[in-house]
Enzyme design. Sequence first.
Site, mmCIF file in Angstrom:
data_model
loop_
_atom_site.group_PDB
_atom_site.id
_atom_site.type_symbol
_atom_site.label_atom_id
_atom_site.label_comp_id
_atom_site.label_asym_id
_atom_site.label_seq_id
_atom_site.Cartn_x
_atom_site.Cartn_y
_atom_site.Cartn_z
ATOM 1 C CG ASP A 1 44.843 36.727 41.306
ATOM 2 O OD1 ASP A 1 44.443 36.714 40.126
ATOM 3 O OD2 ASP A 1 45.030 37.785 41.958
ATOM 4 C CD GLU B 1 46.627 36.066 36.773
ATOM 5 O OE1 GLU B 1 45.884 36.667 35.986
ATOM 6 O OE2 GLU B 1 46.802 36.438 37.958
ATOM 7 C CG ASP C 1 41.818 38.596 34.604
ATOM 8 O OD1 ASP C 1 40.987 39.381 35.077
ATOM 9 O OD2 ASP C 1 42.615 37.954 35.302
#
Length: 694
Positions: free
Chosen positions: A462, A487, A570
């Site tokens: 992340d 990410e 998201d």
Amino acid sequence: MAMATERAPGAACPKRPFPRLVAPPRALTNRRPGGRGARTMLAVGPIALRRANRAVVMAAAVERQTLASSIDADDGLEITFDDGQDPQATLVLVKGEDCSGLLEPLSVALRNQDLVILSATVNRTDGVFRVTNQDDTKIDTNTWEDCREKIQKDLMAAKIFSTQPLVYGIELGEGKPIKPIASGFQMGNVDTLRQTAEEVAQAALTLANIEREIVEIMSNGGDVSALTVKEADRATAAALLDRPLLQLEAMLAMRRAPEKPKEPEAARGGGADLRFQAGGGTSTGPASGNGYEILLQGFNWESHHQDWYNIIANQAHDIAKLGFTAVWMPPPSDSVSPQGYLPRDLYCLHSGYGSEAELRHAISSMHQNGLKVLADVVVNHRCASEQGEGGKWNKFGGRLPWDASAICTGNPEWNGRGNPKQGDEYAAAPNIDHSNPSIREDITKWMKFLRQSIGFDGWRFDFVKGYPGTYLRQYIDGTVPELAIGEFWDSCDYTDSVLNYKQDHHRQRTVSWCDSTGGTSAAFDFTTKGILQEAVGRQEYWRLVDPEGRPSGMVGLWPSRAVLFIDNHDTGSTLQHWPFPTHALAEGYAYILTHPGTPCVFYDHLWQEADGLKGCIEDLLRIRKANEIHCRSAIKIFQATADVYSAVIDGRVAMKIGPGDWSPNHDDGVAKGFGQKDWKMAASGRNFAVWEGN
């Protein structure tokens, strides 16, 4: 739902493998015609005509209908509704002194009313639009007056158009030598250049005349009301000059030599330099696994409200049967937020998704069905358990009782005493100082615990923009995952809220980040997501090919490190931060599940029955598996115009998205390039089709 057929209605089949030299305006929606009706007329004044962009129009061919009657509208446009001539659609017939720029604004005006444009032709002085309702019926005569008012309003309004037209095969730029005329160069190219040059000259003359009038008014005292009107006219004239200038720039660039985007440069490490070969590959190692991986994001933003680990464990058999090879699970640790992205006690694996025992059971169920399992690793930041000196939340608990020295300095909210931040700041929690060797050692030990004791096979990292990729590489080398994905969510390049055609800098930043990990980590291809959803949302499929004829996202530069996706927790789910257009989800999956790179399907979409999406995804998964498409599969793009994108992958799978007409059985370039003449349709849906070769 309009299903794709062997030859969907629309533009004629291409005779060459390459699209037009200049990108046409926004594409027209393709639907099956039907219905009955009558006729009426509306007039649009000269202001609307001035606001219509005078772009070079290359529309799909349609049989010209004869106008039964004609009503003049002074020096403006005459627009007539006719239901008597075409048994399948209402005709919108346009006449005026200059209609050449009407295709895009009038198409937008009609689509804004949920009308379907079957086909259109716009010439200098007239045009024809064949239009139906969404249910394939003609337009009700009782709605024509309302339709007239809305069209007039839309044509009067200023529009935002794409800022960069596509020249297929050529990167736009300056200072490049002109190329000699090739044998395939046609007279139409010359005529188009001359026509565009004339439009630029006329638009520039109009702007200059208005500015001269403004100067004269100012020299005579400057009448405020007159200046206001002229400044409005000046702004309109300047806008009308922009588009033909871009068209001219595009055609000039077409005549110049291209430059190639930068390729990956950094030294490879951790097995990442082992090149995947068809029929084999790296059975273990970082990044893209064995090359045939198909990922499922196994949760959404609201999954913590349910008994999630047990739910996903019970679905493991069905997930594997569909063709997935790996499942990305949510963050496993105790967290301040129930979704897991504000971790607190890393070793405590009791979360909103279930207990540690339930997590172990879920991983075991997936392993029994041959699935790899990825943990969502959140290590850029960590929430403290207690307040420290000065009442700041910088005292950590659990098996990793760090203090303020573990937090990057510079943010007074946490009073960190570590080194300055080396990446982007995450404002919601203390940012961890990864430059500290003891911190990196603690993180590596925790990840080894997840890998060796809990059973995770790989990592989804992340917020990797928060710390250098060199540190992330150490976490990968220290834990030897089978897959690793970062990410790297970077902002695309926009102009006036419209995505720029050129996204080389954006995708290069993602490639450079993968390089910083020594190539040991793949990355989610946010460039492809941004371009793909803009292409389907604005019906500008020419965006999907770069100047070198490659896919325009990161996958076009480094496919073995590109993880393609449509949405995640998201961008979609209930957050809707950057969602993919709902009406085009099947198109999006037709793209990512047939292309090189590693595809990742979002959990919500896999089980979505609406619009037949679940069935479409299942068909596409079967096709990818059956034809052994992998992360380095070869791709050749055959069409990338306003209304259609088509490609052939590994010479075994052909696909197209968009409302335009294309079939591998009718494209001479496909037959010539692959010797395949009998392609069988294997899947189809709204605005997409996929074929398999023999």
